[in-house]
Design an enzyme around this catalytic site. Structure first.
Site, mmCIF file in Angstrom:
data_model
loop_
_atom_site.group_PDB
_atom_site.id
_atom_site.type_symbol
_atom_site.label_atom_id
_atom_site.label_comp_id
_atom_site.label_asym_id
_atom_site.label_seq_id
_atom_site.Cartn_x
_atom_site.Cartn_y
_atom_site.Cartn_z
ATOM 1 N N ASP A 1 39.258 34.928 22.211
ATOM 2 C CA ASP A 1 40.214 35.501 20.892
ATOM 3 C C ASP A 1 40.881 34.236 20.328
ATOM 4 O OD1 ASP A 1 41.772 34.660 22.836
ATOM 5 O OD2 ASP A 1 42.841 36.248 23.048
ATOM 6 N N TYR B 1 40.842 24.024 21.996
ATOM 7 C CA TYR B 1 40.939 23.503 22.814
ATOM 8 C C TYR B 1 39.760 21.893 23.427
ATOM 9 C CZ TYR B 1 42.431 26.933 25.527
ATOM 10 O OH TYR B 1 42.845 28.864 26.010
#
Length: 445
Positions: free
Chosen positions: A172, A264
């Protein structure tokens, strides 16, 4: 319209209450006959189950059956969908992953670096065993897997179940990032359509399109996000570490001027800076245990003691968070054959034509009753290709190490990871991680 039977695998998770709420909100488009919660932690699941009884009595009275169990046969028999969200070792093992990594001068993170490697070697055996059990009792059900680290888990499921197109691996995080973009633009995420390529937790948006007009908002977003913005989205992302993550996006956008990065990537492009921001005595795992997880269970206990939700401050709303929305929307798309576009982790097979064909890429796919159909990306520039090939080699070697019980492959994987690199450090990390993960990892020789 058919009514479906589903099992939430990891029924005691802190994410399950939102998922149950989303199933209530989606009941017209995705009607259910039966919901099963399965977990090997009976006490946690008992709390979620008792909360679910109250929720469904008030918001989904037409639901015929709600059960929670630790028995695999009872959980998995004759289901249409399994929604998997397991965490092998729970948050206490995440804490060890993060703190061991920091002890050796590497960043401590859940799914990236040495922490993600350790988590992957715990997750893969557990996920494989569960899928085998699900297939024993429901050979044709859809298995929608959220379990992290999704990249390593997806690589493993591809190898162990190579022809099972009903296993779909998702994450997600790109959707959470799109919530930020939508808020910046004054729109809703569902108004936008992404073009995206990469690996899980390792990708880039190339376009953010308006579904109605076709306008590409990416240039506008890049200009806005070059300066940190404070955007109010779901409560989870207002926590200190998440706010810091979204604020750091501006650094990446200023340094790399082509696309919009997955958040990330900060761990891979700035590993020393990320490590130096972390507290080796109090990591993100501690923050979650003391914050979101504790609050979630306290809220359920209060609802159980009240015996109701209607007329209290816990009244159900449409805002349930992207984690719950995404997996339920995916199940709905399959059930209704909508052919909507989702970002899915799937085997490349030429979708990105200048990287390895067997790479498990995260790309836009049409999803319907026949499964996943990736949309062509084409060639990508050398910088992104190089990063992806290196990261995928790490992911492959991590799965090799797990499935073969190979110490040598484990060492090679860690040395390839951009957050580790140093062989001597990797050896010391492995020594401590092997000791910490006894009973979870397959033995390495």
């Amino acid at each position: 319209m058919k009514k479906y039977s589903i099992c939430i695998v990891g029924g005691g998770s802190r994410y399950t209450p939102d998922m149950l709420a989303m199933l209530c909100n989606q009941k017209e488009r995705f009607p259910l006959r039966k919901i099963v919660l399965y977990d090997n932690e009976s006490e946690r699941q008992e709390t979620v189950g008792n909360y679910a009884k109250i929720l469904f009595k008030e918001y989904y009275p037409e639901l015929e059956e709600v059960i929670w169990t630790t028995d695999e046969k009872e959980a998995f028999e004759d289901i249409d969908f399994a929604l998997m969200q397991i965490r092998a070792g729970r948050l206490k093992m995440r804490e060890k992953d993060e703190k061991i990594s920091l002890k050796h001068g590497c960043l401590g993170q859940e799914t990236c670096g040495a922490g993600g490697f350790a988590y992957g070697l715990r997750s893969v055996p557990a996920v494989i065993d569960l899928i085998k059990s699900i297939r024993t009792y429901s050979p044709k059900c859809w298995i929608l897997n959220y379990s992290n680290p999704a990249a390593i888990v997806a690589e493993a499921t591809k190898r162990v179940f190579p022809n099972d197109y009903r296993i779909i691996n998702i994450c997600d995080m790109p959707i959470a990032i799109m919530d930020i973009y939508a808020a910046v633009l004054g729109l809703k995420r569902r108004d936008l359509e992404p073009k995206y390529f990469g690996l899980n937790h390792f990708g880039w948006f190339t376009h953010i399109l308006d579904k109605k007009t076709g306008e590409n908002y990416l240039p506008k977003l890049r200009e806005i996000l070059k300066t940190p913005v404070d955007v109010q989205t779901e409560p989870l992302f207002q926590e200190k570490s998440w706010k810091s993550t979204f604020e750091f996006m501006s650094q990446m956008i200023n340094d790399y001027d082509e696309y919009l990065p997955n958040t990330y990537l900060q761990y891979y492009l700035y590993p020393a800076k990320m490590r130096n921001k972390e507290n080796p005595e109090y990591t993100r795992a501690n923050e979650v245990m003391d914050g979101n997880e504790k609050e979630t269970y306290e809220r359920m206990h209060k609802i159980i003691s009240l015996g109701k939700i209607h007329g209290t401050k816990y009244e159900l709303t449409s805002d349930v968070g992207c984690h719950a929305e995404y997996i339920v929307d995916l199940a709905t798309a399959i059930a209704n054959n909508t052919n909507e576009i989702f970002l899915i982790i799937t085997e490349n097979k030429g979708t990105i034509n200048n990287v390895s064909k067997d790479m498990m890429v995260e790309v836009p796919c049409r999803v319907g009753s026949n499964g996943v159909e990736p949309l062509v990306v084409g060639s990508i520039p050398a910088f992104y290709k190089g990063l992806m090939e290196n990261q995928y080699a790490y992911e492959k070697l991590s799965v090799d190490a797990c499935l073969e019980g190979s110490y040598q492959k484990a060492l090679q994987a860690l040395v390839l990871n951009r957050t580790v690199v140093n062989t001597d450090v990797a050896k010391e990390l492995l020594k401590d991680l092997i000791e910490a993960n006894k009973g979870y990892w397959n033995e390495l020789h």
